[in-house]
Design a protein around this motif. Structure first.
Motif, PDB file in Angstrom:
ATOM      1  N   TYR A 115      24.079 -24.944  30.081  1.00  0.00           N
ATOM      2  CA  TYR A 115      23.278 -24.174  29.133  1.00  0.00           C
ATOM      3  C   TYR A 115      23.591 -24.710  27.751  1.00  0.00           C
ATOM      4  O   TYR A 115      24.763 -24.845  27.382  1.00  0.00           O
ATOM      5  N   ILE A 116      22.535 -25.056  27.005  1.00  0.00           N
ATOM      6  CA  ILE A 116      22.713 -25.630  25.681  1.00  0.00           C
ATOM      7  C   ILE A 116      21.884 -24.867  24.661  1.00  0.00           C
ATOM      8  O   ILE A 116      20.925 -24.188  25.010  1.00  0.00           O
ATOM      9  N   GLN A 117      22.300 -25.004  23.398  1.00  0.00           N
ATOM     10  CA  GLN A 117      21.622 -24.306  22.310  1.00  0.00           C
ATOM     11  C   GLN A 117      21.438 -25.270  21.141  1.00  0.00           C
ATOM     12  O   GLN A 117      22.363 -25.989  20.762  1.00  0.00           O
ATOM     13  N   ARG A 118      20.242 -25.271  20.563  1.00  0.00           N
ATOM     14  CA  ARG A 118      19.944 -26.137  19.416  1.00  0.00           C
ATOM     15  C   ARG A 118      20.843 -25.762  18.243  1.00  0.00           C
ATOM     16  O   ARG A 118      21.105 -24.587  18.009  1.00  0.00           O
ATOM     17  N   ILE A 144      14.686 -28.803  33.293  1.00  0.00           N
ATOM     18  CA  ILE A 144      15.046 -28.225  31.994  1.00  0.00           C
ATOM     19  C   ILE A 144      14.089 -27.076  31.697  1.00  0.00           C
ATOM     20  O   ILE A 144      12.869 -27.266  31.669  1.00  0.00           O
ATOM     21  N   THR A 145      14.648 -25.895  31.500  1.00  0.00           N
ATOM     22  CA  THR A 145      13.829 -24.708  31.256  1.00  0.00           C
ATOM     23  C   THR A 145      14.316 -23.972  30.010  1.00  0.00           C
ATOM     24  O   THR A 145      15.492 -24.027  29.663  1.00  0.00           O
ATOM     25  N   PHE A 146      13.394 -23.278  29.357  1.00  0.00           N
ATOM     26  CA  PHE A 146      13.733 -22.467  28.198  1.00  0.00           C
ATOM     27  C   PHE A 146      14.320 -21.145  28.674  1.00  0.00           C
ATOM     28  O   PHE A 146      13.838 -20.558  29.641  1.00  0.00           O
ATOM     29  N   LEU A 147      15.344 -20.684  27.971  1.00  0.00           N
ATOM     30  CA  LEU A 147      15.914 -19.368  28.225  1.00  0.00           C
ATOM     31  C   LEU A 147      15.293 -18.375  27.260  1.00  0.00           C
ATOM     32  O   LEU A 147      14.825 -18.753  26.180  1.00  0.00           O
ATOM     33  N   ASP A 148      15.309 -17.108  27.630  1.00  0.00           N
ATOM     34  CA  ASP A 148      14.781 -16.078  26.737  1.00  0.00           C
ATOM     35  C   ASP A 148      15.544 -16.101  25.418  1.00  0.00           C
ATOM     36  O   ASP A 148      16.764 -16.237  25.401  1.00  0.00           O
ATOM     37  N   SER A 149      14.812 -15.984  24.343  1.00  0.00           N
ATOM     38  CA  SER A 149      15.452 -15.886  23.037  1.00  0.00           C
ATOM     39  C   SER A 149      14.581 -15.044  22.122  1.00  0.00           C
ATOM     40  O   SER A 149      13.390 -14.882  22.351  1.00  0.00           O
ATOM     41  N   THR A 150      15.192 -14.520  21.090  1.00  0.00           N
ATOM     42  CA  THR A 150      14.445 -13.728  20.124  1.00  0.00           C
ATOM     43  C   THR A 150      13.985 -14.631  18.986  1.00  0.00           C
ATOM     44  O   THR A 150      14.386 -15.789  18.892  1.00  0.00           O
ATOM     45  N   GLU A 151      13.205 -14.076  18.111  1.00  0.00           N
ATOM     46  CA  GLU A 151      12.598 -14.853  17.034  1.00  0.00           C
ATOM     47  C   GLU A 151      13.632 -15.510  16.117  1.00  0.00           C
ATOM     48  O   GLU A 151      13.425 -16.605  15.629  1.00  0.00           O
ATOM     49  N   ASN A 152      14.749 -14.858  15.882  1.00  0.00           N
ATOM     50  CA  ASN A 152      15.735 -15.365  14.929  1.00  0.00           C
ATOM     51  C   ASN A 152      16.921 -16.085  15.582  1.00  0.00           C
ATOM     52  O   ASN A 152      17.914 -16.333  14.913  1.00  0.00           O
ATOM     53  N   THR A 153      16.820 -16.412  16.848  1.00  0.00           N
ATOM     54  CA  THR A 153      17.915 -17.112  17.503  1.00  0.00           C
ATOM     55  C   THR A 153      17.514 -18.554  17.798  1.00  0.00           C
ATOM     56  O   THR A 153      16.338 -18.855  17.949  1.00  0.00           O
ATOM     57  N   PRO A 154      18.508 -19.440  17.861  1.00  0.00           N
ATOM     58  CA  PRO A 154      18.193 -20.843  18.167  1.00  0.00           C
ATOM     59  C   PRO A 154      17.624 -20.988  19.584  1.00  0.00           C
ATOM     60  O   PRO A 154      17.851 -20.143  20.456  1.00  0.00           O
ATOM     61  N   ILE A 155      16.914 -22.078  19.794  1.00  0.00           N
ATOM     62  CA  ILE A 155      16.361 -22.379  21.119  1.00  0.00           C
ATOM     63  C   ILE A 155      17.512 -22.634  22.079  1.00  0.00           C
ATOM     64  O   ILE A 155      18.459 -23.359  21.755  1.00  0.00           O
ATOM     65  N   ARG A 156      17.436 -22.045  23.253  1.00  0.00           N
ATOM     66  CA  ARG A 156      18.432 -22.267  24.304  1.00  0.00           C
ATOM     67  C   ARG A 156      17.723 -22.799  25.539  1.00  0.00           C
ATOM     68  O   ARG A 156      16.636 -22.340  25.883  1.00  0.00           O
ATOM     69  N   LEU A 157      18.369 -23.761  26.204  1.00  0.00           N
ATOM     70  CA  LEU A 157      17.811 -24.375  27.400  1.00  0.00           C
ATOM     71  C   LEU A 157      18.823 -24.328  28.537  1.00  0.00           C
ATOM     72  O   LEU A 157      20.029 -24.374  28.306  1.00  0.00           O
ATOM     73  N   ALA A 158      18.289 -24.268  29.749  1.00  0.00           N
ATOM     74  CA  ALA A 158      19.111 -24.424  30.950  1.00  0.00           C
ATOM     75  C   ALA A 158      18.749 -25.764  31.567  1.00  0.00           C
ATOM     76  O   ALA A 158      17.563 -26.092  31.695  1.00  0.00           O
ATOM     77  N   ILE A 159      19.767 -26.531  31.925  1.00  0.00           N
ATOM     78  CA  ILE A 159      19.568 -27.799  32.625  1.00  0.00           C
ATOM     79  C   ILE A 159      20.158 -27.585  34.011  1.00  0.00           C
ATOM     80  O   ILE A 159      21.363 -27.440  34.161  1.00  0.00           O
ATOM     81  N   THR A 160      19.283 -27.523  35.020  1.00  0.00           N
ATOM     82  CA  THR A 160      19.700 -27.132  36.361  1.00  0.00           C
ATOM     83  C   THR A 160      19.406 -28.244  37.354  1.00  0.00           C
ATOM     84  O   THR A 160      18.320 -28.819  37.358  1.00  0.00           O
ATOM     85  N   ASN A 161      20.383 -28.505  38.206  1.00  0.00           N
ATOM     86  CA  ASN A 161      20.227 -29.533  39.228  1.00  0.00           C
ATOM     87  C   ASN A 161      19.585 -28.914  40.459  1.00  0.00           C
ATOM     88  O   ASN A 161      20.120 -27.975  41.033  1.00  0.00           O
ATOM     89  N   VAL A 162      18.421 -29.433  40.857  1.00  0.00           N
ATOM     90  CA  VAL A 162      17.723 -28.883  42.018  1.00  0.00           C
ATOM     91  C   VAL A 162      18.276 -29.437  43.330  1.00  0.00           C
ATOM     92  O   VAL A 162      18.102 -28.832  44.378  1.00  0.00           O
ATOM     93  N   ILE A 163      18.935 -30.588  43.262  1.00  0.00           N
ATOM     94  CA  ILE A 163      19.604 -31.155  44.438  1.00  0.00           C
ATOM     95  C   ILE A 163      21.023 -31.511  44.006  1.00  0.00           C
ATOM     96  O   ILE A 163      21.290 -32.655  43.618  1.00  0.00           O
TER      97      ILE A 163
END
Length: 115
Positions: free
Chosen positions: A59-62, A26-45
Motif C-alpha cells: 500500500y502506497i501513498q502519494r 494497481i487499484t485506488f483505495l478510498d480516500s477523502t477530498e483532503n487526503t493524498p492518493i493511496r494505491l494498493a499494489i496486489t499480486n494476483v498470482i
C-alpha cells in the motif's frame, strides 16, 4: 525502529496511470477530498520468496515530492501458519519483498526505485 520508506517511479511510469504490471494489479483505495492518493499494489498470482512466504500486497501513498510514494504497508501470506501478516518495513524480509517487486516491475519496463 519505525522509519519511512519510499518508492520513486520514473516520470513515464505514474502508478495512477497503471492498472496492471505483469501479475500485479494497481487499484485506488478510498480516500477523502483532503487526503493524498493511496494505491494498493496486489499480486494476483503470488510468488514465494521462501518456502512459506508470499508477497501479496503493498500500500502506497502519494507524497508532495513528484514521483515519490510512501510505502504504508506490506502484506504477505505465511503458508506455514495459514495467516496473512504485515511485514515491518525495516526488516530483511521486507527488503527482499521490495526488491522482488522492483525486479518484476523492471521486466515490464516500469522504472521503480527504492529510496
Amino acid at each position: 525502529m519505525n522509519s519511512t520508506h519510499f518508492f520513486r517511479f520514473s516520470a513515464y511510469d505514474d502508478p495512477t496511470q497503471l492498472s496492471k504490471v505483469g501479475n500485479w494489479v494497481i487499484t485506488f483505495l478510498d480516500s477523502t477530498e483532503n487526503t493524498p492518493i493511496r494505491l494498493a499494489i496486489t499480486n494476483v498470482i503470488p510468488r514465494q520468496i521462501s518456502n512459506d512466504l508470499q508477497l501479496r500486497s503493498l500500500y502506497i501513498q502519494r507524497t508532495e515530492h513528484k514521483h515519490e510514494w510512501q510505502i504504508l504497508k506490506l502484506e504477505y501470506f505465511d503458508s506455514s501458519t495459514q495467516q496473512m501478516l504485515e511485514a515491518d518495513l525495516d526488516t530483511t524480509l521486507a527488503q527482499k519483498f521490495i526488491q522482488q517487486l522492483i525486479s518484476e516491475f523492471a521486466r515490464y519496463d516500469v522504472e521503480l526505485s527504492y529510496v
